[in-house]
Design a protein around this motif. Structure first.
Motif, PDB file in Angstrom:
ATOM      1  N   VAL A 185       4.592 -22.399   0.757  1.00 23.98           N
ATOM      2  CA  VAL A 185       5.796 -21.693   0.325  1.00 23.98           C
ATOM      3  C   VAL A 185       6.998 -22.558   0.682  1.00 23.98           C
ATOM      4  CG1 VAL A 185       7.154 -19.584   0.544  1.00 23.98           C
ATOM      5  CG2 VAL A 185       4.662 -19.469   0.661  1.00 23.98           C
ATOM      6  N   LYS A 186       7.815 -22.845  -0.305  1.00 26.15           N
ATOM      7  CA  LYS A 186       8.961 -23.730  -0.116  1.00 26.15           C
ATOM      8  C   LYS A 186      10.209 -22.936   0.257  1.00 26.15           C
ATOM      9  CE  LYS A 186       6.621 -27.345  -1.335  1.00 26.15           C
ATOM     10  NZ  LYS A 186       6.038 -28.124  -0.301  1.00 26.15           N
ATOM     11  N   ALA A 187      11.041 -23.545   1.074  1.00 28.14           N
ATOM     12  CA  ALA A 187      12.311 -22.939   1.481  1.00 28.14           C
ATOM     13  C   ALA A 187      13.146 -22.626   0.245  1.00 28.14           C
ATOM     14  CB  ALA A 187      13.075 -23.880   2.401  1.00 28.14           C
ATOM     15  N   GLY A 226      13.737 -19.949 -13.064  1.00 29.34           N
ATOM     16  CA  GLY A 226      12.809 -19.965 -11.963  1.00 29.34           C
ATOM     17  C   GLY A 226      11.433 -20.128 -12.560  1.00 29.34           C
ATOM     18  N   LYS A 227      10.476 -20.550 -11.794  1.00 28.28           N
ATOM     19  CA  LYS A 227       9.139 -20.656 -12.359  1.00 28.28           C
ATOM     20  C   LYS A 227       8.110 -20.207 -11.342  1.00 28.28           C
ATOM     21  CE  LYS A 227       8.023 -25.450 -11.338  1.00 28.28           C
ATOM     22  NZ  LYS A 227       7.589 -26.725 -11.877  1.00 28.28           N
ATOM     23  N   LEU A 228       7.021 -19.705 -11.873  1.00 23.10           N
ATOM     24  CA  LEU A 228       5.913 -19.268 -11.043  1.00 23.10           C
ATOM     25  C   LEU A 228       5.313 -20.484 -10.359  1.00 23.10           C
ATOM     26  CD1 LEU A 228       3.931 -17.013 -10.200  1.00 23.10           C
ATOM     27  CD2 LEU A 228       2.590 -17.612 -12.199  1.00 23.10           C
ATOM     28  N   VAL A 229       5.247 -20.445  -9.036  1.00 22.84           N
ATOM     29  CA  VAL A 229       4.726 -21.567  -8.262  1.00 22.84           C
ATOM     30  C   VAL A 229       3.290 -21.300  -7.839  1.00 22.84           C
ATOM     31  CG1 VAL A 229       5.041 -22.951  -6.172  1.00 22.84           C
ATOM     32  CG2 VAL A 229       7.035 -22.147  -7.446  1.00 22.84           C
ATOM     33  N   GLU A 230       3.033 -20.112  -7.312  1.00 22.05           N
ATOM     34  CA  GLU A 230       1.717 -19.801  -6.774  1.00 22.05           C
ATOM     35  C   GLU A 230       1.493 -18.301  -6.863  1.00 22.05           C
ATOM     36  OE1 GLU A 230      -0.851 -20.715  -2.701  1.00 22.05           O
ATOM     37  OE2 GLU A 230       1.244 -21.284  -2.807  1.00 22.05           O
ATOM     38  N   THR A 268      -5.035  -2.911  -4.979  1.00 28.14           N
ATOM     39  CA  THR A 268      -4.596  -4.222  -5.459  1.00 28.14           C
ATOM     40  C   THR A 268      -3.357  -4.622  -4.677  1.00 28.14           C
ATOM     41  OG1 THR A 268      -5.427  -3.841  -7.703  1.00 28.14           O
ATOM     42  CG2 THR A 268      -3.764  -5.548  -7.442  1.00 28.14           C
ATOM     43  N   PHE A 269      -3.326  -5.861  -4.205  1.00 29.15           N
ATOM     44  CA  PHE A 269      -2.168  -6.400  -3.499  1.00 29.15           C
ATOM     45  C   PHE A 269      -1.950  -7.816  -4.009  1.00 29.15           C
ATOM     46  CE2 PHE A 269      -0.313  -7.911   0.780  1.00 29.15           C
ATOM     47  CZ  PHE A 269       0.956  -7.445   0.478  1.00 29.15           C
ATOM     48  N   THR A 270      -0.742  -8.114  -4.509  1.00 27.86           N
ATOM     49  CA  THR A 270      -0.454  -9.427  -5.072  1.00 27.86           C
ATOM     50  C   THR A 270       0.766 -10.051  -4.412  1.00 27.86           C
ATOM     51  OG1 THR A 270       0.990  -8.591  -6.838  1.00 27.86           O
ATOM     52  CG2 THR A 270      -1.363  -8.730  -7.314  1.00 27.86           C
ATOM     53  N   ALA A 271       0.776 -11.373  -4.386  1.00 32.30           N
ATOM     54  CA  ALA A 271       1.928 -12.161  -3.912  1.00 32.30           C
ATOM     55  C   ALA A 271       2.174 -13.260  -4.942  1.00 32.30           C
ATOM     56  CB  ALA A 271       1.648 -12.776  -2.547  1.00 32.30           C
ATOM     57  N   THR A 272       3.399 -13.325  -5.433  1.00 31.48           N
ATOM     58  CA  THR A 272       3.767 -14.311  -6.436  1.00 31.48           C
ATOM     59  C   THR A 272       4.970 -15.102  -5.917  1.00 31.48           C
ATOM     60  OG1 THR A 272       3.096 -12.761  -8.158  1.00 31.48           O
ATOM     61  CG2 THR A 272       4.441 -14.648  -8.843  1.00 31.48           C
ATOM     62  N   GLU A 273       4.776 -16.400  -5.683  1.00 30.52           N
ATOM     63  CA  GLU A 273       5.891 -17.245  -5.257  1.00 30.52           C
ATOM     64  C   GLU A 273       6.627 -17.739  -6.497  1.00 30.52           C
ATOM     65  OE1 GLU A 273       6.958 -21.403  -2.923  1.00 30.52           O
ATOM     66  OE2 GLU A 273       4.857 -20.815  -3.148  1.00 30.52           O
TER      67      GLU A 273
END
Length: 189
Positions: free
Chosen positions: A83-85, A46-50, A180-185
């Protein structure tokens, strides 16, 4: 009683290509699989997208000392552009709560996909915060972590909202920093 299934993902950094990868197949039941022995094929990466985050500085944006910002309130929001399906979004939040009341209070921390509304709730946790007189943990940190794997279609401008409120009782809980609040796709397919 509701059963919550927890999915676990292991990640690593590849210095050769500068990418972060997630092994979507963990946990493994058979040690004979190639991905269980530490070798990862392209299908298992998997890879970090955003990545998006919000920090709040406790000195400038939140009142120091006793009190804080009264609940209920939005603690923080983050937005991912595309954000991709099939991808997953790892959400992590850290904030502090102060109980100025003479009784133990319950904090309810929730994460919503979009704005806070019953249909958008994806995570909820309850924390017990000691009363002010005992001075044990009447000022404590709340940590929330969740992986949103419910992305069924491509979406633009996906907002996640971290929300805090008291469950019942008199007002006494206050939001304090740091926050702190983070979102990693993460692309897992």
């Amino acid at each position: 009683m509701e059963v919550i299934i927890i999915k676990d993902y292991r990640g690593y950094y590849n210095a050769k290509d500068g990418m972060y990868y997630v092994d979507k197949s963990y946990p493994c039941k058979k040690k004979s699989h190639e991905h269980c022995s530490g070798h990862k094929s392209d299908k298992e990466k998997g890879k970090l997208v955003e990545f998006a985050y919000q920090n709040a500085d406790p000195i400038s944006s939140l009142p120091p000392g006793p009190g804080g910002q009264a609940l209920p309130r939005t603690v923080a929001t983050v937005k991912l552009n595309d954000v991709k399906a099939g991808n997953v979004v790892s959400l992590n939040g850290l904030f502090h709560i102060n109980n100025d009341s003479a009784v133990v209070q319950d904090l309810v921390a929730s994460i919503y996909r979009g704005t806070p509304s019953p249909g958008n709730l994806i995570y909820r946790a309850v924390f017990e915060i000691d009363n002010a007189e005992n001075v044990d943990d009447d000022f404590t940190q709340a940590v929330v972590q969740f992986v949103d794997d419910g992305i069924k279609s491509d979406q633009k401008n996906v907002t996640y909202t971290l929300f805090a409120e008291q469950r019942v009782g008199a007002n006494g809980l206050f939001l304090a920093g740091p926050i702190t609040f983070t979102a990693t796709e993460i692309k897992v397919n």
